[in-house]
Scaffold this active site. Structure first.
Site, PDB file in Angstrom:
ATOM      1  N   HIS A  63      34.713   0.354 -15.262  1.00 51.89           N
ATOM      2  CA  HIS A  63      34.031   1.592 -14.886  1.00 51.89           C
ATOM      3  C   HIS A  63      34.288   1.934 -13.421  1.00 51.89           C
ATOM      4  O   HIS A  63      33.512   2.679 -12.821  1.00 51.89           O
ATOM      5  CB  HIS A  63      32.523   1.452 -15.136  1.00 51.89           C
ATOM      6  CG  HIS A  63      32.182   1.281 -16.586  1.00 51.89           C
ATOM      7  ND1 HIS A  63      31.351   0.303 -17.066  1.00 51.89           N
ATOM      8  CD2 HIS A  63      32.603   1.962 -17.670  1.00 51.89           C
ATOM      9  CE1 HIS A  63      31.249   0.399 -18.388  1.00 51.89           C
ATOM     10  NE2 HIS A  63      32.012   1.390 -18.779  1.00 51.89           N
ATOM     11  N   HIS A  64      35.365   1.384 -12.832  1.00 51.96           N
ATOM     12  CA  HIS A  64      35.589   1.683 -11.408  1.00 51.96           C
ATOM     13  C   HIS A  64      35.873   3.163 -11.223  1.00 51.96           C
ATOM     14  O   HIS A  64      35.679   3.709 -10.143  1.00 51.96           O
ATOM     15  CB  HIS A  64      36.743   0.841 -10.839  1.00 51.96           C
ATOM     16  CG  HIS A  64      38.103   1.274 -11.301  1.00 51.96           C
ATOM     17  ND1 HIS A  64      38.558   1.060 -12.573  1.00 51.96           N
ATOM     18  CD2 HIS A  64      39.103   1.938 -10.660  1.00 51.96           C
ATOM     19  CE1 HIS A  64      39.785   1.549 -12.694  1.00 51.96           C
ATOM     20  NE2 HIS A  64      40.129   2.085 -11.544  1.00 51.96           N
ATOM     21  N   LYS A  93      47.204   0.381 -16.694  1.00 50.78           N
ATOM     22  CA  LYS A  93      48.147   1.468 -16.965  1.00 50.78           C
ATOM     23  C   LYS A  93      47.749   2.729 -16.195  1.00 50.78           C
ATOM     24  O   LYS A  93      48.567   3.353 -15.531  1.00 50.78           O
ATOM     25  CB  LYS A  93      48.094   1.735 -18.472  1.00 50.78           C
ATOM     26  CG  LYS A  93      49.254   2.465 -19.034  1.00 50.78           C
ATOM     27  CD  LYS A  93      49.085   2.632 -20.548  1.00 50.78           C
ATOM     28  CE  LYS A  93      49.175   1.318 -21.301  1.00 50.78           C
ATOM     29  NZ  LYS A  93      49.230   1.510 -22.772  1.00 50.78           N
ATOM     30  N   ASP A  98      48.531   6.473 -11.548  1.00 49.31           N
ATOM     31  CA  ASP A  98      47.590   7.317 -10.789  1.00 49.31           C
ATOM     32  C   ASP A  98      46.839   8.310 -11.652  1.00 49.31           C
ATOM     33  O   ASP A  98      46.759   9.500 -11.322  1.00 49.31           O
ATOM     34  CB  ASP A  98      48.327   8.074  -9.669  1.00 49.31           C
ATOM     35  CG  ASP A  98      48.538   7.202  -8.460  1.00 49.31           C
ATOM     36  OD1 ASP A  98      47.709   6.309  -8.230  1.00 49.31           O
ATOM     37  OD2 ASP A  98      49.549   7.402  -7.757  1.00 49.31           O
ATOM     38  N   LYS A 105      39.314   1.084 -25.059  1.00 43.75           N
ATOM     39  CA  LYS A 105      40.079   1.129 -26.308  1.00 43.75           C
ATOM     40  C   LYS A 105      39.129   1.054 -27.483  1.00 43.75           C
ATOM     41  O   LYS A 105      38.054   0.456 -27.374  1.00 43.75           O
ATOM     42  CB  LYS A 105      41.059  -0.054 -26.383  1.00 43.75           C
ATOM     43  CG  LYS A 105      42.218   0.199 -27.315  1.00 43.75           C
ATOM     44  CD  LYS A 105      43.238   1.105 -26.657  1.00 43.75           C
ATOM     45  CE  LYS A 105      44.426   1.376 -27.508  1.00 43.75           C
ATOM     46  NZ  LYS A 105      45.475   2.057 -26.755  1.00 43.75           N
ATOM     47  N   SER A 361      47.389  12.915 -21.620  1.00 43.12           N
ATOM     48  CA  SER A 361      45.972  13.008 -22.007  1.00 43.12           C
ATOM     49  C   SER A 361      45.133  13.461 -20.804  1.00 43.12           C
ATOM     50  O   SER A 361      44.174  14.227 -20.961  1.00 43.12           O
ATOM     51  CB  SER A 361      45.456  11.646 -22.473  1.00 43.12           C
ATOM     52  OG  SER A 361      45.798  11.432 -23.815  1.00 43.12           O
TER      53      SER A 361
HETATM   54  P1  NAD Z   1      52.052   4.888 -35.306  1.00 42.65           P
HETATM   55  O1  NAD Z   1      51.043   4.429 -36.273  1.00 42.65           O
HETATM   56  O2  NAD Z   1      52.309   6.360 -35.164  1.00 42.65           O
HETATM   57  O3  NAD Z   1      53.480   4.207 -35.598  1.00 42.65           O
HETATM   58  C1  NAD Z   1      53.708   2.840 -35.717  1.00 42.65           C
HETATM   59  C2  NAD Z   1      54.855   2.675 -36.711  1.00 42.65           C
HETATM   60  O4  NAD Z   1      55.305   1.321 -36.710  1.00 42.65           O
HETATM   61  C3  NAD Z   1      54.430   3.018 -38.142  1.00 42.65           C
HETATM   62  O5  NAD Z   1      55.317   3.976 -38.676  1.00 42.65           O
HETATM   63  C4  NAD Z   1      54.507   1.668 -38.861  1.00 42.65           C
HETATM   64  O6  NAD Z   1      54.889   1.802 -40.214  1.00 42.65           O
HETATM   65  C5  NAD Z   1      55.590   0.962 -38.060  1.00 42.65           C
HETATM   66  N1  NAD Z   1      55.548  -0.492 -38.172  1.00 42.65           N
HETATM   67  C6  NAD Z   1      54.462  -1.301 -38.260  1.00 42.65           C
HETATM   68  N2  NAD Z   1      54.848  -2.596 -38.323  1.00 42.65           N
HETATM   69  C7  NAD Z   1      56.214  -2.605 -38.281  1.00 42.65           C
HETATM   70  C8  NAD Z   1      57.207  -3.618 -38.299  1.00 42.65           C
HETATM   71  N3  NAD Z   1      56.866  -4.906 -38.360  1.00 42.65           N
HETATM   72  N4  NAD Z   1      58.517  -3.265 -38.226  1.00 42.65           N
HETATM   73  C9  NAD Z   1      58.866  -1.973 -38.146  1.00 42.65           C
HETATM   74  N5  NAD Z   1      57.975  -0.949 -38.111  1.00 42.65           N
HETATM   75  C10 NAD Z   1      56.665  -1.254 -38.186  1.00 42.65           C
HETATM   76  O7  NAD Z   1      51.613   4.249 -33.911  1.00 42.65           O
HETATM   77  P2  NAD Z   1      52.045   4.704 -32.458  1.00 42.65           P
HETATM   78  O8  NAD Z   1      51.002   5.629 -31.949  1.00 42.65           O
HETATM   79  O9  NAD Z   1      53.469   5.118 -32.458  1.00 42.65           O
HETATM   80  O10 NAD Z   1      51.853   3.335 -31.658  1.00 42.65           O
HETATM   81  C11 NAD Z   1      52.862   2.335 -31.617  1.00 42.65           C
HETATM   82  C12 NAD Z   1      52.620   1.416 -30.433  1.00 42.65           C
HETATM   83  O11 NAD Z   1      52.613   2.198 -29.231  1.00 42.65           O
HETATM   84  C13 NAD Z   1      51.284   0.676 -30.449  1.00 42.65           C
HETATM   85  O12 NAD Z   1      51.465  -0.576 -29.827  1.00 42.65           O
HETATM   86  C14 NAD Z   1      50.399   1.547 -29.586  1.00 42.65           C
HETATM   87  O13 NAD Z   1      49.320   0.823 -29.013  1.00 42.65           O
HETATM   88  C15 NAD Z   1      51.399   1.975 -28.529  1.00 42.65           C
HETATM   89  N6  NAD Z   1      51.006   3.194 -27.808  1.00 42.65           N
HETATM   90  C16 NAD Z   1      50.763   4.366 -28.455  1.00 42.65           C
HETATM   91  C17 NAD Z   1      50.429   5.498 -27.725  1.00 42.65           C
HETATM   92  C18 NAD Z   1      50.229   6.853 -28.371  1.00 42.65           C
HETATM   93  O14 NAD Z   1      50.098   7.840 -27.632  1.00 42.65           O
HETATM   94  N7  NAD Z   1      50.235   6.974 -29.688  1.00 42.65           N
HETATM   95  C19 NAD Z   1      50.308   5.416 -26.329  1.00 42.65           C
HETATM   96  C20 NAD Z   1      50.581   4.211 -25.689  1.00 42.65           C
HETATM   97  C21 NAD Z   1      50.935   3.110 -26.440  1.00 42.65           C
END
Ligand code: NAD
Length: 470
Positions: A63-64, A93, A98, A105, A361
């Site tokens: 909460h900083h 992150k 910034d 989460k 965002s």
């Molecule tokens: P998403 O659900 O849109 O996509 C993830 C994809 O990975 C799915 O299509 C799923 O079928 C596939 N998948 C799952 N296990 C797999 C495997 N073993 N091999 C191959 N494909 C596989 O999710 P996303 O939003 O794209 O998030 C993906 C990663 O990015 C997560 O770690 C998430 O925390 C991170 N992330 C997402 C965002 C965002 O804005 N959505 C932001 C920062 C970080």
């Protein structure tokens, strides 16, 4: 030795960096821990009338700065450790790029493929209600967003539920980002994380000295790339990397993986998957013997964009990429990273590389609070000034601009151009801040430790400025 949990892994990286900064150890302890953890069970009625109990979490790590900010994940692998790890990563992150938020989460333990759209809507609305009840959501309190398994549709349901229940209705839409544009979203948010991954990789590849160290030529053009996960982040990262001149040689989804050394046409692969229900058997590509084999393909850049713990001590010795770009959160285990480091692989760390999502965002939150689309005030003003400038150039040089040349030069920025430009500026300047810190830390330092040092310094300064720690 037992494998570290995801949260322990984040804290191990924190501790390595904390040893390199000069701050009160109690302050460092305060920064490191999660401030608030909310675990809730709630019932959901299935379409066939059965009741199912769903487990969910929301963790506010720091909460900083307020509000806290972080996505919501729908997956059967969700547990408290994972949500705490992801919340902590969000704090660091936001600091690296910034963005003035604390980290948070959310996670809901559901196998989303096994639920109908109606059931998912009931789960999402009930989860939002549970967050409202305990004050774990709000434009000035805790702002949620999409993550693995969620997207604009779920964010729209959250916005609508919150608006119905909120006291502060005027700014209610700012309780969630990643919404559809018609519901207060911002243009460019959906693809922002993937676009940010592209900007980060492109910037890393532009530094000749760092490319020399991994045996690659500078520049993205012609570099071969393999991507694991074709969801929101993976698809957009693959698309922008390809548009930026890279060659996509491998792709993996949960049903399998394909390889084509000469390059894959991403949109054709996606169309093939939509038509057949699988990536496999794409014309001109070979099917790999297992989806995880994509991580071991010969390529310059490997982009894990699915989930955590994909590259471990077991497969890291077989990773052939020279750059591992962490588009997902936590895809490389601590043991896997030690192997990659020993082998001289450049790891672009998650807490920097996938920060494009939270950056945009932040823009969306500002848009919702200001109640005005970016570019509305200045687009036509800029166009008039640009036009007058071109008129002056024509008068002074005698050169006449062709009508389409004039149109392109005069055009003022709209929302999408401004968002993408703000994202590029953020990713490029943050990369150099992290890289300079790595160089200052000296030989052997890596970009992850440097990014943590940058983050810890900023969070510590904001606590100290508030007078909490002398
Ligand atoms: P998403 O659900 O849109 O996509 C993830 C994809 O990975 C799915 O299509 C799923 O079928 C596939 N998948 C799952 N296990 C797999 C495997 N073993 N091999 C191959 N494909 C596989 O999710 P996303 O939003 O794209 O998030 C993906 C990663 O990015 C997560 O770690 C998430 O925390 C991170 N992330 C997402 C965002 C965002 O804005 N959505 C932001 C920062 C970080």
């Amino acid at each position: 030795m037992p494998q570290l949990s995801f949260y322990q892994r984040v804290n191990t990286a924190f501790d390595r960096a904390a040893a390199l900064v000069d701050h009160d150890p109690h302050l460092l302890q305060q920064i490191r821990g999660c401030n608030a953890v909310y675990h809730v069970n709630f019932p959901v009625r299935r379409d066939d009338g059965r009741i199912e109990v769903v487990q969910a979490w929301r963790v506010e790590h720091s909460h900083h700065k307020l509000p806290t900010k972080g996505g919501i994940r729908y997956s059967m692998a969700v547990d408290q450790d994972e949500v705490m790890a992801l919340a902590a990563l969000m704090t660091y992150k936001c600091a690296v790029v910034d963005v003035p938020f604390g980290g948070a989460k959310g996670g809901v333990r559901v196998a989303r493929q096994q639920f109908s759209d109606g059931e998912l809507e009931r789960i999402t609305r009930r989860y939002t209600f549970e967050l409202v009840k305990k004050n774990f959501i709000g434009p000035d309190r805790d702002v949620v967003a999409p993550d693995f398994g969620t997207g604009p549709r779920e964010m729209g349901w959250i916005a609508d539920t919150y608006k119905t229940l909120a006291q502060n209705k005027l700014n209610a839409l700012a309780c969630v980002t990643g919404k559809p544009v018609g519901q207060g979203g911002v243009r460019g948010r959906n693809e922002a994380t993937g676009r940010g991954v592209y900007f980060g990789i492109q910037e890393a590849c532009s530094v000749a000295e760092d490319m020399r160290a991994v045996g690659l030529a500078p520049g993205l053009e012609g570099k071969t790339v393999a991507v694991q996960g074709l969801g929101n982040v993976g698809y957009h990262a693959a698309r922008f990397l390809r548009e930026g001149g890279a060659v996509l040689v491998g792709l993996a989804e949960f049903e399998g993986a394909i390889h084509a050394p000469g390059g894959l046409d991403l949109d054709a692969v996606v169309a093939h998957r939509q038509e057949t229900g699988s990536l496999l058997d794409f014309p001109g590509a070979e099917n790999l013997p297992g989806k995880e084999v994509v991580l071991e393909l010969p390529c310059d850049i490997l982009v894990p964009a699915a989930l955590e713990n994909q590259i471990t001590a077991a497969n890291a010795p077989r990773v052939r990429a020279r750059i591992v770009a962490e588009a997902a959160n936590g895809p490389v285990s601590a043991e896997g990273e030690a192997v990659l480091r020993e082998r001289g692989v450049l790891v672009l760390p998650d807490l920097y590389l996938n920060a494009g999502g939270v950056t945009v965002s932040y823009f969306e939150w500002i848009k919702d609070l200001s109640h005005m689309r970016f570019g509305r005030m200045d687009k036509r003003f800029d166009e008039r000034i640009h036009g007058e400038f071109l008129d002056a150039v024509e008068r002074l040089t005698g050169r006449r601009f062709a009508p389409d040349e004039r149109t392109a030069l005069v055009e003022g920025p709209d929302e999408e151009l401004l968002v993408n430009s703000g994202l590029e500026e953020t990713m490029v300047s943050a990369y150099h801040a992290v890289r300079e810190t790595r160089n200052r830390l000296g030989p052997g330092a890596d970009l992850r430790t440097a990014a943590f040092v940058v983050a810890i310094e900023k969070v510590a300064v904001s606590y100290e400025a508030a007078g909490i720690f002398p």
